[in-house]
Design an enzyme around this catalytic site. Structure first.
Site, mmCIF file in Angstrom:
data_model
loop_
_atom_site.group_PDB
_atom_site.id
_atom_site.type_symbol
_atom_site.label_atom_id
_atom_site.label_comp_id
_atom_site.label_asym_id
_atom_site.label_seq_id
_atom_site.Cartn_x
_atom_site.Cartn_y
_atom_site.Cartn_z
ATOM 1 N N ASN A 129 0.851 -1.196 0.000
ATOM 2 C CA ASN A 129 0.000 0.000 0.000
ATOM 3 C C ASN A 129 0.883 1.242 0.000
ATOM 4 O O ASN A 129 2.102 1.136 0.041
ATOM 5 C CB ASN A 129 -0.967 -0.032 1.186
ATOM 6 C CG ASN A 129 -0.235 -0.056 2.501
ATOM 7 O OD1 ASN A 129 0.491 0.869 2.833
ATOM 8 N ND2 ASN A 129 -0.402 -1.135 3.258
ATOM 9 N N PRO B 289 -3.847 -11.390 10.679
ATOM 10 C CA PRO B 289 -4.217 -11.137 12.074
ATOM 11 C C PRO B 289 -4.360 -9.634 12.283
ATOM 12 O O PRO B 289 -3.636 -8.847 11.666
ATOM 13 C CB PRO B 289 -3.011 -11.662 12.864
ATOM 14 C CG PRO B 289 -1.875 -11.667 11.901
ATOM 15 C CD PRO B 289 -2.482 -11.901 10.548
ATOM 16 N N ASP B 290 -5.307 -9.229 13.106
ATOM 17 C CA ASP B 290 -5.433 -7.807 13.442
ATOM 18 C C ASP B 290 -4.550 -7.559 14.670
ATOM 19 O O ASP B 290 -4.883 -7.969 15.789
ATOM 20 C CB ASP B 290 -6.899 -7.445 13.723
ATOM 21 C CG ASP B 290 -7.066 -5.937 13.838
ATOM 22 O OD1 ASP B 290 -6.220 -5.292 14.491
ATOM 23 O OD2 ASP B 290 -8.046 -5.412 13.278
ATOM 24 N N ILE B 291 -3.431 -6.918 14.439
ATOM 25 C CA ILE B 291 -2.423 -6.768 15.497
ATOM 26 C C ILE B 291 -2.940 -5.841 16.598
ATOM 27 O O ILE B 291 -2.824 -6.136 17.790
ATOM 28 C CB ILE B 291 -1.096 -6.238 14.891
ATOM 29 C CG1 ILE B 291 -0.672 -7.136 13.728
ATOM 30 C CG2 ILE B 291 -0.001 -6.170 15.941
ATOM 31 C CD1 ILE B 291 0.381 -6.555 12.828
ATOM 32 N N PHE C 278 -4.790 3.757 14.845
ATOM 33 C CA PHE C 278 -5.030 4.787 13.834
ATOM 34 C C PHE C 278 -6.221 4.367 12.991
ATOM 35 O O PHE C 278 -6.479 3.172 12.815
ATOM 36 C CB PHE C 278 -3.798 4.954 12.928
ATOM 37 C CG PHE C 278 -2.816 5.938 13.494
ATOM 38 C CD1 PHE C 278 -2.065 5.620 14.614
ATOM 39 C CD2 PHE C 278 -2.666 7.190 12.922
ATOM 40 C CE1 PHE C 278 -1.168 6.535 15.159
ATOM 41 C CE2 PHE C 278 -1.772 8.114 13.450
ATOM 42 C CZ PHE C 278 -1.024 7.784 14.564
ATOM 43 N N LYS D 152 -14.562 1.937 15.201
ATOM 44 C CA LYS D 152 -13.338 1.107 15.162
ATOM 45 C C LYS D 152 -12.724 0.980 16.551
ATOM 46 O O LYS D 152 -12.246 -0.078 16.953
ATOM 47 C CB LYS D 152 -12.348 1.754 14.186
ATOM 48 C CG LYS D 152 -11.162 0.892 13.861
ATOM 49 C CD LYS D 152 -10.388 1.426 12.670
ATOM 50 C CE LYS D 152 -11.161 1.234 11.370
ATOM 51 N NZ LYS D 152 -10.469 1.751 10.216
#
Ligand code: C5P
Length: 397
Positions: A208, A303-305, A323, A337
């Protein structure tokens, strides 16, 4: 800030050794005490006499010098200082440090010390680029060694590229940050930064546009307040700051591993732009255009760290900051979020292309916490970083 600090300066053998003399002079101007150690190779470039004249101190050269041992043993010498600085740090000295060798005074001091070490590498560009040196650099950084430079430019050997020792004032800046006595002294803070690269095959990857600028600035600002920072970074456009302990990773899964391997943190800031998916059927060899049609990539979620750390049962950092880069309904999405991931604060920003924030030098953020949404005026990423670091210091001290 350097007044009263004691620096053990190891001068290695390289053409940049002459800059070490100026470094001594400028450190002393700022009130620091410098004890010089000159390697055998270093003494081919500068004399012990000039080092001792400028430092007004004894210059240590030999490991097996009984007079020195009677005065101060090498173990004591390595621990008496507040910081050890190696300038210039040659390829050979870096290799010795990375390998844990102790076959002369400089390498023995570096192995015996319990103090932080800052190196200013200096060598020919090919030696710097050599995989062995790059391996050693990665090892040293993961051992917590701080690195300033090298810079890119014309070299004494006639070549051009990275390898020139950082300028004296840059080294002094690194030393000042390393010795900073700020409100976060003694606190450990984890920062993730940069993009991740998710391989498709050995030569292609999904990435990205994150430059790593905001995360790098945050890590530097936290270190500037005295924090001990573990900086887990994906392949960013800019190098990690000298004042942090950098761990370089490529993929989201490696980033999670590095985060989990880091020592327990008082606070954690997740500024990385982590890829949401990785390719499950990534090829071990380059995918070929062999006429059998278009390749099909199968994805699995990364994985969502941030969520993993926010929801840790044991050892969760006291303050977890995430963030949220959004393009519409920024505050509503970011607030949701924060709930979903379980973090304490969310720094929300609008990354619509017209804002110029992604890849730019400025940022306009809203800090969302239990206290509500606090929108900050548009400012540089460095200013956002300093303001956020200050808020973190207030929250955890
Ligand atoms: O879900 P989203 O990517 O929008 O969340 C952004 C926040 O979560 C950032 O703080 C980012 O660093 C973190 N994140 C993470 N691991 C992921 C995805 C996002 O730590 N896999």
């Amino acid at each position: 800030m350097l007044a009263g600090k004691h620096i053990l300066l190891i001068v290695g053998g390289g053409i940049a050794a002459f800059k070490a003399l100026d470094l001594v002079r400028r450190l002393r101007e700022r009130g620091a005490r410098v004890t010089p150690v000159l390697t055998k190779a270093g003494s081919e470039f500068v004399t012990p006499l000039s080092l001792s004249a400028l430092s007004a101190a004894k210059v240590y050269q030999d490991l097996f010098n009984l007079t020195d041992e009677a005065e101060m043993g090498h173990i004591e010498l390595s621990r008496a200082a507040d910081l050890i600085v190696v300038a210039p740090a040659t390829a050979d000295l870096m290799a010795k440090m990375a390998g844990g060798l102790a076959n002369d005074l400089a390498s023995t001091l570096l192995l015996a010390t319990d103090k932080r070490v800052l190196i200013a590498p200096s060598m020919n560009v090919r030696m710097w680029d050599h995989p062995a040196t790059q391996r050693n650099l990665a090892t040293l950084q993961s051992d917590g060694v701080l690195v300033v430079g090298p810079n890119e430019g014309d070299m004494a050997c006639g070549e051009y590229g990275p390898g020139r020792m950082a300028e004296v004032l840059e080294i002094i800046e690194g030393i000042t940050t390393a010795l900073a006595d700020g409100p976060l002294k003694g606190r450990h803070i984890l920062v993730t930064s940069g993009p991740t690269h998710e391989p498709i095959d050995p030569v292609r990857y999904i990435a990205n546009r994150s430059s790593g600028a905001q995360g790098t600035a945050i890590a530097e600002a936290l270190a500037g307040l005295g924090a001990d920072v573990t900086f887990v970074t994906g392949p960013a456009d800019i190098p990690p700051p000298a004042s942090v302990h950098a761990v370089r990773v490529q993929t989201a899964r490696q980033m999670l591993e590095a985060v989990q391997a880091a020592p327990a943190a008082d606070a954690a800031v997740f500024a990385a732009a982590v890829a949401d998916w990785h390719v499950v059927n990534a090829g071990d060899s380059k995918i070929k255009k062999d006429g059998s049609g278009l390749p099909t990539l199968e994805f699995a979620e990364n994985p969502d760290i941030l969520a993993t750390v926010s929801q840790m049962k044991d050892g969760r950092p006291r303050l977890v900051v995430g963030f949220a880069a959004e393009t519409d309904d920024v505050i509503a999405h970011a607030t949701a979020k924060r709930e979903r991931k379980g973090c304490d604060w969310i720094v929300a920003n609008d990354v619509s292309p017209e804002t110029g924030i992604m890849g730019g030098t400025e940022n306009a953020v809203t800090l969302i916490s239990d206290a509500g949404a606090d929108s900050w005026p548009r400012m540089t990423k460095d200013q956002v970083a300093r303001q956020l670091a200050q808020r973190i210091a207030e929250a955890i001290t």
